[in-house]
Design a protein around this motif. Sequence first.
Motif, short mmCIF file in Angstrom:
data_model
loop_
_atom_site.label_atom_id
_atom_site.label_comp_id
_atom_site.label_asym_id
_atom_site.label_seq_id
_atom_site.Cartn_x
_atom_site.Cartn_y
_atom_site.Cartn_z
N PHE A 151 17.31 -35.28 24.84
CA PHE A 151 18.25 -35.52 25.94
C PHE A 151 19.33 -36.52 25.55
O PHE A 151 20.31 -36.71 26.28
N ALA A 152 19.17 -37.17 24.40
CA ALA A 152 20.09 -38.23 23.98
C ALA A 152 20.92 -37.78 22.78
O ALA A 152 20.52 -36.88 22.03
N PRO A 153 22.08 -38.40 22.56
CA PRO A 153 22.86 -38.12 21.34
C PRO A 153 22.00 -38.39 20.11
O PRO A 153 21.19 -39.32 20.09
N LYS A 154 22.18 -37.61 19.08
CA LYS A 154 21.33 -37.72 17.89
C LYS A 154 21.33 -39.13 17.31
O LYS A 154 20.30 -39.61 16.82
N ILE A 155 22.46 -39.79 17.37
CA ILE A 155 22.58 -41.12 16.76
C ILE A 155 21.71 -42.17 17.45
O ILE A 155 21.40 -43.21 16.90
N LYS A 156 21.30 -41.86 18.69
CA LYS A 156 20.48 -42.81 19.46
C LYS A 156 18.98 -42.54 19.34
O LYS A 156 18.17 -43.24 19.94
N ARG A 157 18.59 -41.53 18.59
CA ARG A 157 17.18 -41.12 18.53
C ARG A 157 16.44 -41.80 17.38
O ARG A 157 16.74 -41.58 16.21
N VAL A 158 15.46 -42.62 17.74
CA VAL A 158 14.68 -43.37 16.75
C VAL A 158 13.19 -43.13 17.01
O VAL A 158 12.73 -43.25 18.14
N ALA A 159 12.45 -42.81 15.96
CA ALA A 159 11.00 -42.64 16.08
C ALA A 159 10.32 -43.80 15.38
O ALA A 159 10.53 -44.01 14.18
N TYR A 160 9.54 -44.58 16.14
CA TYR A 160 8.77 -45.65 15.50
C TYR A 160 7.29 -45.29 15.47
O TYR A 160 6.61 -45.30 16.51
N SER A 161 6.78 -44.98 14.31
CA SER A 161 5.36 -44.80 14.06
C SER A 161 4.67 -43.85 15.03
O SER A 161 3.55 -44.11 15.47
#
Length: 385
Positions: A151-161
């Motif tokens: 749902f978010a712009p790709k640049i804002k997508r972060v996966a932590y562990s």
Amino acid sequence: MKKIGIITLNGYFNYGNRLQNYALQEVLRSLGFHVETILIDNNTSNTRRKNINLISKIKKIKGMKINKIFEKTTFKLWYYTHKNKIKKYNNERVQRFIKFTHDHILETKYCISDNKILNDLANSYDYFVTGSDQVWNPRYNKGSSIYFLTFAPKIKRVAYSPSFGLSSIPTEYLENYKTWISEMASISVREEAGARTIKKLTGRDAPVLIDPTLVLSKGKWLSIAKHAPNKPKKRYLLTYFLGEGIHNHKDVIKQIALENKLEIVNLANIKDFKAFITCPSEFIDYINSASMFFTDSFHGCVFSILLEKPFIVFDRIENGPSMNSRIDTLLSTFNLQSRKWENIKDKKQVFDIDYSHVQPILEIERQKAFNYLKEALNVKDEDKL
């Protein structure tokens, strides 16, 4: 102040879930962000899922031995005759989990779902972080793209562990997972099996990072621990089993407790009502005060390590693909493979554990975690509060 929205599994029933949510929030706050956990509404009907579960249960029963069927039938009868009491204690447990959440985790007042994403959600936060927990386990996310931040712009997508929870992804999810993971701006995972899965699906190399619960210090955890009023006054052996392993090992657990004059406390056994209603803050206290801890839980192992307690871990026994890869990675990272039950050759080894080598490893892993997050979230040291 920049804002981060956490996407994780919501709920008021699992210790690891609540504690990892709190930990990730605190880690991100330490980097200078305002952090909120975005609530997700998963209460949608899924007839196909229910039918699959029913078929699995039937197959499981067919493969059971007579004594196992008798044991389960006996428990069902006990459950039925105590259903009012069970309902009461289940409700009390949930309320205590809700209180912990209200006290320690900032959740949004709104919910989102696949069919209901707020129009301005993507612009309301500077970044979205998905993780940790088993957010990419299709058993729990029901194949939703929300946990991949689509749902978010790709640049804002972060996966932590995040964890897949399973050693392999069911075929019906592969194409979607391949697309969604490929579109993540920054990606990391919690176990080696997950890194292999991502490499196979997308060709990307994903760093394996420790669970956020391990990033926080022992002192930080003890600061939110709460004395468990129902905790035994004498020495005790603590168990916390999410699968069915306790049934297979109950005799050896009883024997070890007897030989060492330990009372047995079963946190996940609803028959042990007083322990069953334990809240997440008391969960920490229970482990910290235990003489021995037997578990098949990933976060059970995590807090044993953080609090430097003797523990033994059993493989999770349940229907479906193996869910033990994340524990294997955890034990391997800290050179604690000796704590697996199958590696115990002598009962004396149960209490014989050396943590002297763990702290240096932990510091290295914590630094790796912070380095990843700083790069993913574009944090400069001078930007931190």
